[in-house]
Design an enzyme around this catalytic site. Sequence first.
Site: not given
Ligand SMILES: *Cc1c(COP(=O)(O)O)cnc(C)c1O
Length: 358
Positions: A35, A254
């Site tokens: 994702k 800055y």
């Molecule tokens: C993002 C996500 C994962 C993966 O988690 P990580 O900590 O990146 O391994 C797994 N299950 C769900 C439902 C998620 O949203």
Amino acid sequence: MHRKTVAVVDLDAIRENYALASALAPQSKNIAVIKSNAYGHGIVRVAEALQEIAPAFAVANINEALELRSAGISRPVLVLDGANDIQEYEEAAANNLQLVVHTVEQVSQLLKSRLSGDLPLWLKVDSGMHRLGLMPDDLKSTHDRLRNGGFNVAVLCTHLACADSVASGATKQQLDRFKACVSGLDLPLSISNSAGILAWPESHADWNRPGYMLYGISPMTTEVDTAAGLRAAMTLRSEIVAIREVPAGESVGYGATWTATEPSVIGTVAIGYADGYPRHAPSGTPTLVNGQIAPLVGTVSMCMTSIDLTGHQDVAIGNSVELWGQGVCVSEVARCSETIAYELLTRVAACVPRSYTP
Ligand SMILES: *Cc1c(COP(=O)(O)O)cnc(C)c1O
């Protein structure tokens, strides 16, 4: 055009990290979580790199799933947030996607649609994180409603809130609740994220869901042996565009937040918060120039950042600067900036070109 600021992504490292996830949980299948543009690494390239070894992919929403389908990725794709209206359910079915169902409202929408069996559903239970998922008491009745409506409940899943801490008691409590409410349903289970895979063998189930660890960083708040083989996949680098001598007593950047206490050599680097480098990174945050640490000085600007090159030999305009990667762990930059590396990786701006090895 020569681009000074680049995120170099090592696809081989991602494949090796996936193999490590598989080796740590040999009884489980691993659905690769890609994702948010594969945590900033480039969703299509990462999917292409993993499609020979990962049996399935997980993304957050339908748009990401459709991007994979447009790119020709044919593996099963699970949409973790599920769908929100009839059109999305139909799109999911038409594109051979799998959906997480996490509310009774989604179940009612599904039962009103004319879809059924060919849309595999992952039924999610809220075992204690209290973000998404059915209440444990609703699981059996919801499962029965879907089954009676002709739907294919493929997997029962839950998500762990505190698996990154080996000391937390919350994980065991979540596991107990989940196992209690799924007993008797005789369906494949899915619990572990990366932290579960690395530190909680009792969370390994039919399907694990590694995300973060695929990119080579440990999510654990303390060091664990299982993470030793991870290799950072992204190197964020830029170049020195100016070098100057700054006398003691003069300030840099800055707001003049950093003042030289001795005659100093200051390099200006072509990266800033518009590229996704955190503006909150304070003076002292490490960068790497020619294998040597060069601490950040002053306030990060939109497109530029200053670093202290005092004591560096043979440093010149055009030299490469590693902001994070194998030499400077992104977790260390995150710690200095009071955030987590998940945020830094996913915030590398779209304007920063990704380049891939091999
Ligand atoms: C993002 C996500 C994962 C993966 O988690 P990580 O900590 O990146 O391994 C797994 N299950 C769900 C439902 C998620 O949203």
